[in-house]
Design a protein around this motif. Structure first.
Motif, PDB file in Angstrom:
ATOM      1  N   MET A   1     134.030 -54.855 -51.640  1.00 20.80           N
ATOM      2  CA  MET A   1     132.941 -54.812 -51.659  1.00 20.80           C
ATOM      3  C   MET A   1     132.155 -54.507 -50.462  1.00 20.80           C
ATOM      4  SD  MET A   1     131.006 -58.008 -53.995  1.00 20.80           S
ATOM      5  CE  MET A   1     129.212 -58.120 -53.109  1.00 20.80           C
ATOM      6  N   LYS A   2     130.965 -53.459 -51.417  1.00 26.26           N
ATOM      7  CA  LYS A   2     129.719 -53.166 -50.276  1.00 26.26           C
ATOM      8  C   LYS A   2     128.534 -53.103 -50.814  1.00 26.26           C
ATOM      9  CE  LYS A   2     129.495 -48.074 -48.659  1.00 26.26           C
ATOM     10  NZ  LYS A   2     129.683 -46.974 -49.320  1.00 26.26           N
ATOM     11  N   VAL A   3     127.871 -54.006 -50.626  1.00 26.38           N
ATOM     12  CA  VAL A   3     126.799 -54.782 -50.175  1.00 26.38           C
ATOM     13  C   VAL A   3     125.538 -53.696 -49.777  1.00 26.38           C
ATOM     14  CG1 VAL A   3     125.003 -56.731 -50.160  1.00 26.38           C
ATOM     15  CG2 VAL A   3     127.428 -57.054 -50.213  1.00 26.38           C
ATOM     16  N   ARG A   4     124.469 -52.665 -50.708  1.00 37.45           N
ATOM     17  CA  ARG A   4     123.341 -52.369 -50.172  1.00 37.45           C
ATOM     18  C   ARG A   4     121.656 -52.541 -50.394  1.00 37.45           C
ATOM     19  NH1 ARG A   4     122.693 -46.856 -49.508  1.00 37.45           N
ATOM     20  NH2 ARG A   4     120.566 -45.889 -50.230  1.00 37.45           N
ATOM     21  N   PRO A   5     121.112 -52.646 -49.442  1.00 36.81           N
ATOM     22  CA  PRO A   5     120.384 -53.479 -50.087  1.00 36.81           C
ATOM     23  C   PRO A   5     119.149 -53.257 -50.968  1.00 36.81           C
ATOM     24  CG  PRO A   5     120.529 -53.609 -47.833  1.00 36.81           C
ATOM     25  CD  PRO A   5     121.534 -52.908 -48.464  1.00 36.81           C
ATOM     26  N   ASN A   6     118.145 -53.442 -51.851  1.00 36.50           N
ATOM     27  CA  ASN A   6     117.139 -52.643 -52.725  1.00 36.50           C
ATOM     28  C   ASN A   6     115.953 -52.800 -50.848  1.00 36.50           C
ATOM     29  OD1 ASN A   6     118.463 -52.771 -54.267  1.00 36.50           O
ATOM     30  ND2 ASN A   6     117.375 -54.520 -55.464  1.00 36.50           N
ATOM     31  N   LEU A   7     115.578 -53.507 -50.019  1.00 34.06           N
ATOM     32  CA  LEU A   7     114.364 -53.471 -49.589  1.00 34.06           C
ATOM     33  C   LEU A   7     114.790 -54.434 -48.264  1.00 34.06           C
ATOM     34  CD1 LEU A   7     111.447 -52.968 -49.365  1.00 34.06           C
ATOM     35  CD2 LEU A   7     111.303 -55.558 -49.970  1.00 34.06           C
ATOM     36  N   ILE A   8     114.815 -53.503 -46.989  1.00 33.10           N
ATOM     37  CA  ILE A   8     114.211 -54.269 -45.809  1.00 33.10           C
ATOM     38  C   ILE A   8     113.602 -54.544 -44.976  1.00 33.10           C
ATOM     39  CG2 ILE A   8     114.879 -53.395 -43.351  1.00 33.10           C
ATOM     40  CD1 ILE A   8     117.442 -53.145 -45.398  1.00 33.10           C
ATOM     41  N   PHE A   9     113.219 -55.829 -44.965  1.00 31.83           N
ATOM     42  CA  PHE A   9     111.403 -56.633 -44.321  1.00 31.83           C
ATOM     43  C   PHE A   9     111.539 -56.672 -42.899  1.00 31.83           C
ATOM     44  CE2 PHE A   9     108.995 -60.180 -43.329  1.00 31.83           C
ATOM     45  CZ  PHE A   9     107.878 -59.965 -43.758  1.00 31.83           C
ATOM     46  N   SER A  10     110.867 -56.260 -42.526  1.00 32.55           N
ATOM     47  CA  SER A  10     110.736 -56.440 -40.488  1.00 32.55           C
ATOM     48  C   SER A  10     109.396 -56.879 -40.577  1.00 32.55           C
ATOM     49  CB  SER A  10     110.742 -54.556 -40.162  1.00 32.55           C
ATOM     50  OG  SER A  10     111.007 -55.071 -38.806  1.00 32.55           O
ATOM     51  N   LYS A  11     109.654 -57.302 -39.715  1.00 36.29           N
ATOM     52  CA  LYS A  11     108.686 -58.638 -39.430  1.00 36.29           C
ATOM     53  C   LYS A  11     108.642 -58.695 -37.332  1.00 36.29           C
ATOM     54  CE  LYS A  11     106.331 -61.984 -39.046  1.00 36.29           C
ATOM     55  NZ  LYS A  11     104.738 -61.365 -38.388  1.00 36.29           N
ATOM     56  N   GLY A  12     108.659 -57.694 -36.982  1.00 38.67           N
ATOM     57  CA  GLY A  12     108.300 -56.937 -35.740  1.00 38.67           C
ATOM     58  C   GLY A  12     109.576 -57.530 -34.594  1.00 38.67           C
ATOM     59  N   GLY A  13     109.733 -56.606 -33.346  1.00 39.34           N
ATOM     60  CA  GLY A  13     110.098 -57.173 -32.234  1.00 39.34           C
ATOM     61  C   GLY A  13     111.013 -55.543 -32.332  1.00 39.34           C
ATOM     62  N   TYR A  14     111.759 -54.831 -30.722  1.00 41.64           N
ATOM     63  CA  TYR A  14     112.698 -54.301 -30.883  1.00 41.64           C
ATOM     64  C   TYR A  14     113.586 -53.911 -30.882  1.00 41.64           C
ATOM     65  CZ  TYR A  14     115.676 -57.067 -27.796  1.00 41.64           C
ATOM     66  OH  TYR A  14     116.335 -58.483 -27.185  1.00 41.64           O
ATOM     67  N   VAL A  15     114.598 -55.285 -31.724  1.00 39.76           N
ATOM     68  CA  VAL A  15     115.601 -55.477 -32.958  1.00 39.76           C
ATOM     69  C   VAL A  15     115.864 -54.640 -34.081  1.00 39.76           C
ATOM     70  CG1 VAL A  15     116.644 -57.437 -31.432  1.00 39.76           C
ATOM     71  CG2 VAL A  15     115.520 -58.070 -33.165  1.00 39.76           C
ATOM     72  N   THR A  16     114.203 -54.705 -34.493  1.00 37.58           N
ATOM     73  CA  THR A  16     113.608 -54.180 -35.862  1.00 37.58           C
ATOM     74  C   THR A  16     114.099 -52.774 -36.097  1.00 37.58           C
ATOM     75  OG1 THR A  16     111.855 -54.010 -36.209  1.00 37.58           O
ATOM     76  CG2 THR A  16     112.733 -56.379 -36.157  1.00 37.58           C
ATOM     77  N   VAL A  17     113.914 -52.320 -34.747  1.00 35.06           N
ATOM     78  CA  VAL A  17     113.583 -50.683 -34.898  1.00 35.06           C
ATOM     79  C   VAL A  17     114.532 -49.700 -35.351  1.00 35.06           C
ATOM     80  CG1 VAL A  17     112.959 -48.723 -33.408  1.00 35.06           C
ATOM     81  CG2 VAL A  17     112.225 -50.676 -32.936  1.00 35.06           C
TER      82      VAL A  17
END
Length: 83
Positions: free
Chosen positions: A1-17
Motif C-alpha cells: 500500500m502506498k501512502v501519499r500525504p495531502n499536505l506537509i506541515f513544518s514547524k521549523g528546525g533544520y530537519v524540516t528542510v
C-alpha cells in the motif's frame, strides 16, 4: 500500500528542510509555521518551497520579500485557553 500525504506541515528546525524540498519536487502542498518574531534559518529556506508561510505577528511579514511575501498569512500563535 502506498501512502501519499495531502499536505506537509513544518514547524521549523533544520530537519524540516529536506521533507519540504521533497514535497515541492513531489508536488505535495506544504506550509511552514514560524512561532517566533524573527524567522529562523530553516523557515527562511523553507519559505522558497512552501505554499504558505504562517507567522504570528503582522510585523514578522517584513522578513519575507519579493514573491515570497504573497505566501505569508498572519495566524498568531496557537495558545491554550489557560494562558
Amino acid at each position: 500500500m502506498k501512502v501519499r500525504p495531502n499536505l506537509i506541515f513544518s514547524k521549523g528546525g533544520y530537519v524540516t528542510v529536506p521533507p519540504i524540498i521533497a514535497s515541492k519536487m513531489l508536488k505535495i502542498r506544504s506550509v511552514t509555521h514560524e512561532s517566533d518574531f524573527t524567522p529562523g534559518l530553516a523557515t527562511r529556506i523553507n519559505s522558497k518551497f512552501v505554499d504558505r508561510i504562517l507567522v504570528p505577528y503582522n510585523e514578522t511579514q517584513k522578513y519575507f520579500k519579493g514573491l515570497i511575501k504573497d505566501k505569508v498569512v498572519v495566524t498568531g500563535n496557537p495558545v491554550r485557553e489557560d494562558f
